[in-house]
Design a protein around this motif. Structure first.
Motif: not given
Length: 254
Positions: A17-18, A44, A38, A42, A47-48, A223-224, A127
């Motif tokens: 994902t990163t 991620n 995506d 999850q 949201s990232g 990402p946060s 995934s």
């Protein structure tokens, strides 16, 4: 015509994902039109890239089960040239819903075909499994990037993934290529990291990207904040690594 690249490895925590988020952002900054799909429940990657999952009405889930067109699911991001198709927790159930459909392995290919030519690159974040959604992603893709973490069990499970890719090439997508193996979380000070790099290089030779992704605090923090690292800290080593990787991929595809 755009190129669809799946990022796959059934091992979790290897940087799929990163890499999807930051490679996509780097390609977009280099004036390529990019779509991130995506395909991980999850969500991620969604949201990232700044999406509020609770606010999303149409995701890849609705497209896969035939409720919506892909064009309805595409949303913009804070980066020019970078669009996103979000995921949703409902995607967990999509595999069961797809089981009874004809040509179920080809659904994502059908979904993405109408918009493929509108982008230079479509990146699919898979995934950490080899389930039906990942099979769909690999069947839809032109190539696959395999992130490999620089740790002791790095090569564990890769043979299973390579076997899956081989089966898909034989039965579902004869043109599927390996774009490259990408070494992630690399720390040149550690003997183990260097040993893993040499081992992967020995096994896969020219299929290993020249650029590696080094361990970097900013990559973990970005990402946060719902941002790729290039927006969070443009001068970080993570930004430099992913820009270099993007340039390498563009060079390889000329």
């Amino acid at each position: 015509m755009g190129k669809i690249i799946a990022l796959a490895n059934q091992k979790g925590g290897v940087g799929k994902t990163t890499t999807t988020i930051n490679l996509a952002a780097s390609l977009a900054v280099l004036d390529k039109k990019v779509l991130v799909v995506d395909a991980d429940p999850q969500a991620n990657a969604s949201s990232g890239l700044g999406a509020d999952i609770k606010e999303i009405d149409c995701s890849i889930y609705e497209c896969l089960i035939g409720q919506s067109e892909i064009t309805d699911a595409i949303c913009t991001t804070d980066i020019k040239n970078l669009d996103l198709v979000c995921s949703h927790i409902d995607l967990v159930g999509a595999e069961i819903e797809m089981l009874n459909l004809d040509h179920r392995e080809n659904i994502m290919r059908k979904v993405l075909t109408p918009i493929k030519s509108e982008y230079d690159y479509v990146l699919i974040d898979c995934s950490p499994s080899l389930g039906l959604i990942t099979i769909n992603a690999l069947t839809a893709a032109d190539s696959v990037i395999i992130p490999v973490q620089c740790e002791y069990f790095a090569l564990e499970g890769i043979s299973k993934l390579l076997n899956t890719i081989k089966i898909i090439k034989t039965k579902l997508n004869k043109d599927l290529q390996i774009e490259g193996f990408l070494l992630t979380m690399f720390d040149s000070r550690l003997r183990l990291a260097n040993q893993i790099y040499e081992e992967v290089k020995r096994h896969f030779q020219e299929l290993v990207f020249k650029n590696v992704i080094q361990r970097n605090v900013k990559l973990g923090e970005a990402p946060s904040h719902g941002k790729p690292v290039i927006l969070y800290d443009a001068d970080s080593i993570g930004t430099k690594n992913y820009m270099d990787l993007a340039k390498e991929i563009i060079g390889n595809n000329k």
